[in-house]
Design a protein around this motif. Sequence first.
Motif, PDB file in Angstrom:
ATOM      1  N   VAL A 109       0.844  -1.193   0.000  1.00 28.40           N
ATOM      2  CA  VAL A 109       0.000   0.000   0.000  1.00 28.40           C
ATOM      3  C   VAL A 109       0.874   1.236   0.000  1.00 28.40           C
ATOM      4  N   ASN A 110       0.440   2.261  -0.706  1.00 32.90           N
ATOM      5  CA  ASN A 110       1.225   3.492  -0.786  1.00 32.90           C
ATOM      6  C   ASN A 110       0.281   4.672  -1.024  1.00 32.90           C
ATOM      7  N   ASP A 115      -7.557  10.888   0.475  1.00 36.72           N
ATOM      8  CA  ASP A 115      -8.683   9.983   0.230  1.00 36.72           C
ATOM      9  C   ASP A 115      -8.244   8.548  -0.037  1.00 36.72           C
ATOM     10  N   ASP A 116      -6.939   8.324  -0.164  1.00 33.20           N
ATOM     11  CA  ASP A 116      -6.434   6.945  -0.310  1.00 33.20           C
ATOM     12  C   ASP A 116      -6.464   6.192   1.016  1.00 33.20           C
ATOM     13  N   LEU A 117      -6.468   6.919   2.140  1.00 33.36           N
ATOM     14  CA  LEU A 117      -6.355   6.270   3.456  1.00 33.36           C
ATOM     15  C   LEU A 117      -7.482   5.276   3.719  1.00 33.36           C
ATOM     16  N   PRO A 118      -8.765   5.690   3.576  1.00 30.17           N
ATOM     17  CA  PRO A 118      -9.817   4.692   3.783  1.00 30.17           C
ATOM     18  C   PRO A 118      -9.759   3.555   2.762  1.00 30.17           C
ATOM     19  N   SER A 138     -12.823   2.333   7.622  1.00 30.38           N
ATOM     20  CA  SER A 138     -12.654   3.242   6.486  1.00 30.38           C
ATOM     21  C   SER A 138     -13.768   4.282   6.440  1.00 30.38           C
ATOM     22  N   ARG A 139     -14.958   3.902   6.863  1.00 30.78           N
ATOM     23  CA  ARG A 139     -16.075   4.852   6.903  1.00 30.78           C
ATOM     24  C   ARG A 139     -15.793   5.967   7.902  1.00 30.78           C
ATOM     25  N   ARG A 256       1.271   8.819  10.683  1.00 31.98           N
ATOM     26  CA  ARG A 256       1.069   7.420  10.310  1.00 31.98           C
ATOM     27  C   ARG A 256      -0.266   7.257   9.586  1.00 31.98           C
ATOM     28  N   PRO A 257      -0.251   6.824   8.320  1.00 31.02           N
ATOM     29  CA  PRO A 257      -1.505   6.658   7.575  1.00 31.02           C
ATOM     30  C   PRO A 257      -2.240   5.387   7.983  1.00 31.02           C
TER      31      PRO A 257
END
Length: 271
Positions: A109-110, A115-118, A138-139, A256-257
């Motif tokens: 994952v990168n 908006d990539d986090l969820p 994620s919600r 930290r994502p």
Amino acid sequence: MRIKLFLLILFSFIFNQFSYAINKQKIVTLAPNLTEIVFALELEDQLVGNTFLCDFPKQAQSVYKVGQYNDPSLERILISGANVVLATEGNPVSKLNKLKSYGIKIIEVNPKIADDLPKIINNIAESLGAKKKGIELSRDIQKAINSLELRVKNKKSFLFVLQFNPIYSVSEETWLGDLFLKSGLKNIVGKSVIKYPIISTEFLLKNKPNIILVGAIKGKNEKESLAIQRENIKKIFGKDSEKIEVVLVPKDVLVRPGPRITEGIKFIEGL
């Protein structure tokens, strides 16, 4: 040494095939945020290894260590019996490719934007068989991001200091920079091609920020850390440093994502 490594690889391959056959998942995480995601998905009983930097939650500290995130040990990963490795930017590609050749599943994952986090949590959850919990996590993160974007914009300028001597910061061309962009805060670094650039004193004097965000000093309390960081800033701006608001960033939640980014977003909203 070569014979030992060969036997390890052979054992790992046979063990992985057997583990898959009985649907037994054994996970190694190669970054702190990935460890936090596994715990948040309530899969910690399947976690057989992580890095020396993986310190949250507290239970993560007692998990078998496979090395540093930028230099994990192939031997230790094989010894752990892992058949799934969670990886991210900064993990050595050559070692990940080696692990793939040994029959170990690699989930990379990168995140590039906020908006990539969820999405990455959803993807990891689905890959690990924890889809329901992943949707829930994620919600919550997407809701926090949306709330940040919709709130009244803070137009103040800021500098996020990742370290002093030299001064490293973060550009808008990162998931973290994008998160600040959504808040309306103006990053003086802007859209630097380099994601985490070194910032010169000359640049800072020409682009003095309203706010400087700094981290805590290891072994120092909040008050002591702020005092030390204010001195660092005074060396750059002199008397003008008195006009700059210096804010201590809570440990790890903003950089930290992972699942605790909701706490990081609350911090940004409070600036």
